[in-house]
Write a protein that holds these residues in place. Structure first.
Motif, PDB file in Angstrom:
ATOM      1  N   SER A  84     114.787  31.463  -6.033  1.00 57.97           N
ATOM      2  CA  SER A  84     114.287  30.753  -7.213  1.00 57.97           C
ATOM      3  C   SER A  84     115.280  30.859  -8.355  1.00 57.97           C
ATOM      4  N   ASP A  85     115.899  32.033  -8.512  1.00 58.03           N
ATOM      5  CA  ASP A  85     116.903  32.194  -9.589  1.00 58.03           C
ATOM      6  C   ASP A  85     118.042  31.204  -9.394  1.00 58.03           C
ATOM      7  N   GLU A  86     118.493  31.076  -8.163  1.00 56.70           N
ATOM      8  CA  GLU A  86     119.606  30.152  -7.890  1.00 56.70           C
ATOM      9  C   GLU A  86     119.205  28.705  -8.194  1.00 56.70           C
ATOM     10  N   ILE A  87     118.010  28.334  -7.762  1.00 59.02           N
ATOM     11  CA  ILE A  87     117.550  26.953  -8.005  1.00 59.02           C
ATOM     12  C   ILE A  87     117.467  26.685  -9.514  1.00 59.02           C
ATOM     13  N   GLU A  88     116.924  27.670 -10.234  1.00 62.76           N
ATOM     14  CA  GLU A  88     116.784  27.471 -11.689  1.00 62.76           C
ATOM     15  C   GLU A  88     118.133  27.407 -12.393  1.00 62.76           C
ATOM     16  N   SER A  89     119.179  27.955 -11.755  1.00 68.08           N
ATOM     17  CA  SER A  89     120.503  27.956 -12.404  1.00 68.08           C
ATOM     18  C   SER A  89     121.290  26.660 -12.140  1.00 68.08           C
ATOM     19  N   ILE A  90     120.765  25.771 -11.329  1.00 71.80           N
ATOM     20  CA  ILE A  90     121.469  24.512 -11.031  1.00 71.80           C
ATOM     21  C   ILE A  90     121.587  23.707 -12.331  1.00 71.80           C
ATOM     22  N   ARG A  91     122.817  23.282 -12.643  1.00 70.61           N
ATOM     23  CA  ARG A  91     123.004  22.568 -13.915  1.00 70.61           C
ATOM     24  C   ARG A  91     122.742  21.064 -13.791  1.00 70.61           C
ATOM     25  N   THR A  92     122.882  20.544 -12.575  1.00 70.91           N
ATOM     26  CA  THR A  92     122.588  19.128 -12.345  1.00 70.91           C
ATOM     27  C   THR A  92     121.099  18.900 -12.632  1.00 70.91           C
ATOM     28  N   PRO A  93     120.738  17.799 -13.309  1.00 73.33           N
ATOM     29  CA  PRO A  93     119.300  17.550 -13.523  1.00 73.33           C
ATOM     30  C   PRO A  93     118.550  17.467 -12.185  1.00 73.33           C
ATOM     31  N   VAL A  94     117.456  18.204 -12.106  1.00 79.60           N
ATOM     32  CA  VAL A  94     116.654  18.233 -10.874  1.00 79.60           C
ATOM     33  C   VAL A  94     115.431  17.346 -11.082  1.00 79.60           C
ATOM     34  N   PHE A  95     115.150  16.468 -10.131  1.00 78.31           N
ATOM     35  CA  PHE A  95     113.986  15.592 -10.261  1.00 78.31           C
ATOM     36  C   PHE A  95     112.707  16.424 -10.208  1.00 78.31           C
ATOM     37  N   GLY A  96     111.760  16.119 -11.107  1.00 72.06           N
ATOM     38  CA  GLY A  96     110.495  16.851 -11.139  1.00 72.06           C
ATOM     39  C   GLY A  96     110.645  18.107 -11.982  1.00 72.06           C
ATOM     40  N   ASN A  97     109.989  19.182 -11.551  1.00 69.75           N
ATOM     41  CA  ASN A  97     109.967  20.424 -12.316  1.00 69.75           C
ATOM     42  C   ASN A  97     110.560  21.553 -11.474  1.00 69.75           C
ATOM     43  N   LYS A  98     111.801  21.944 -11.776  1.00 70.71           N
ATOM     44  CA  LYS A  98     112.412  22.988 -10.936  1.00 70.71           C
ATOM     45  C   LYS A  98     111.740  24.344 -11.132  1.00 70.71           C
ATOM     46  N   TRP A  99     111.060  24.524 -12.251  1.00 73.56           N
ATOM     47  CA  TRP A  99     110.410  25.818 -12.522  1.00 73.56           C
ATOM     48  C   TRP A  99     109.197  26.028 -11.618  1.00 73.56           C
ATOM     49  N   ILE A 100     108.587  24.936 -11.188  1.00 72.50           N
ATOM     50  CA  ILE A 100     107.365  25.090 -10.376  1.00 72.50           C
ATOM     51  C   ILE A 100     107.719  25.483  -8.935  1.00 72.50           C
ATOM     52  N   LEU A 101     109.002  25.333  -8.575  1.00 71.87           N
ATOM     53  CA  LEU A 101     109.405  25.679  -7.210  1.00 71.87           C
ATOM     54  C   LEU A 101     109.265  27.190  -6.970  1.00 71.87           C
ATOM     55  N   ARG A 102     109.416  27.970  -8.039  1.00 72.08           N
ATOM     56  CA  ARG A 102     109.198  29.421  -7.931  1.00 72.08           C
ATOM     57  C   ARG A 102     107.723  29.697  -7.579  1.00 72.08           C
ATOM     58  N   TRP A 103     106.836  28.864  -8.118  1.00 66.68           N
ATOM     59  CA  TRP A 103     105.396  29.031  -7.861  1.00 66.68           C
ATOM     60  C   TRP A 103     105.060  28.646  -6.431  1.00 66.68           C
TER      61      TRP A 103
END
Ligand code: AMP
Length: 341
Positions: A84-103
């Motif tokens: 989850s930390d790695e996903i949240e650190s992606i600088r490219t805009p992520v479609f949807g909500n990248k924060w919810i992927l941790r959930w």
């Protein structure tokens, strides 16, 4: 012009074909071993070759994505292969909500969000000593059902866990999650929430074919009893399902409650595609054991449009194309901040 980028696996063909149909540029982050496969598809404009998907985090990939004005579409492979930390650190805009992927990845957080949404859930079992009836033991993350096992008692749990450890399928220090097993018809309900329209759409239902729990049902009980193999729930493929129309109202209500709950506790909410996964019992009561907060691979069965989307759109609409449509409309109306994180 915007580009759509995704990792070469899971539902990437559907996503990029949909993007191309919407007139967007398409980029695939491609493992070298899969180059031959993905070169077969002319709708992929560019391949970014990598040895491992984690290279998406590196400067080389990020700069390439930035130069191409790319939006990254997250899917199950991203979640399975990155923390989850790695996903949240992606600088490219992520479609949807990248924060919810941790959930989605963390079982305790997942349960909290499902409770907040009021989804009926199987009873969690706090520890092996509390196993009193048929239960399923799961791993954390998007493991795709690999290494899951069914147990009926603490002894049963210990024997099967030890067996899977000795077979190298699960590791010794892995924390496992136990919940009540619910029997019935499995249904994976996929939705799309559009933050641009403020509306929820129901896309369709799929079923997963899991090996070898499914193979087991083809073997007579006499042979099953002689086997000491622990069957797994590894997903092999998906097939379509339509529901009794009388169930649809409740389906929309569940989707809406989920969107509302996500808005309250995981800003900016459940934007884009998501899936509520569960079982209908003999009284058509739905119990949900899981959600995916992004596109699921089951959406691949409707690359040519789903039964329910054909009621909403007068054109062929896959989930990949629906995502690309949202991005195109947001880009044209300067609202990209509403649909990406
Ligand atoms: P999951 O990773 O939670 O999606 O689970 C993988 C598979 O295990 C599902 O597709 C179901 O076949 C099965 N499964 C998971 N949880 C349950 C449950 N509580 N009751 C019955 N089957 C389940």
């Amino acid at each position: 012009m915007k580009s759509i980028a995704t990792l070469g696996s899971h539902c990437s063909l559907q996503v990029l074909k949909g993007a191309k149909d919407e007139g967007l540029k398409t980029l695939l982050v491609c493992e070298k071993k899969r180059e031959r496969l993905y070169k077969r598809f002319p709708f992929i404009d560019d391949l970014i070759m990598v040895d491992s998907f984690k290279e998406v985090l590196e400067q080389r990939c990020q700069s390439f994505l930035e130069q191409n004005n790319a939006v990254l579409i997250p899917h199950g492979t991203l979640i399975a292969q990155m923390s989850s930390d790695e996903i949240e650190s992606i600088r490219t805009p992520v479609f949807g909500n990248k924060w919810i992927l941790r959930w989605e990845s963390d079982r305790e957080m997942k349960e909290r969000l499902m409770r907040e949404a009021g989804l009926p859930m199987p009873e969690p079992v706090a520890e092996p000593g509390k196993i009193e009836r048929l239960s399923i033991v799961k791993r954390h993350g998007a493991a795709g059902g690999k290494g899951y096992f069914m147990v009926a008692s603490e002894d049963d749990y210990n024997i099967k866990r030890d067996q899977l450890i000795s077979e190298g399928i699960i590791s010794k220090d892995e924390t496992l999650y136990i919940q009540e097993y619910v029997a019935g018809v499995l249904a994976y309900l996929t939705f799309f929430y559009s933050p641009l329209k403020g509306e929820l759409e129901f896309y369709g239902v799929d079923q997963r074919h899991e090996s070898d729990i499914e193979g087991l049902s083809r073997i007579p009980a006499e042979q099953q009893l002689k086997s000491s193999r622990v069957p797994s729930f590894n997903v092999i493929g998906n097939s379509p399902l339509v529901l009794r129309e009388s169930l649809l109202d409740e389906v929309y209500a569940m989707g809406e409650k989920f969107v509302d709950a996500a808005k309250r506790i995981v800003a900016p909410g459940m934007n884009g595609p998501f899936c509520i996964e569960g079982v209908y019992d003999e009284n058509a009561k739905f119990t949900s054991f899981e959600f995916s907060a992004r596109i699921v691979a089951g959406s691949n069965i409707y690359m040519d449009g789903s039964p329910y989307y054909s009621l909403l759109f007068d054109e062929t609409m896959s989930m990949g194309k629906r995502i690309a449509r949202e991005i195109r409309l947001a880009s044209e109306s300067n609202q990209m901040d509403k649909i990406t994180t």
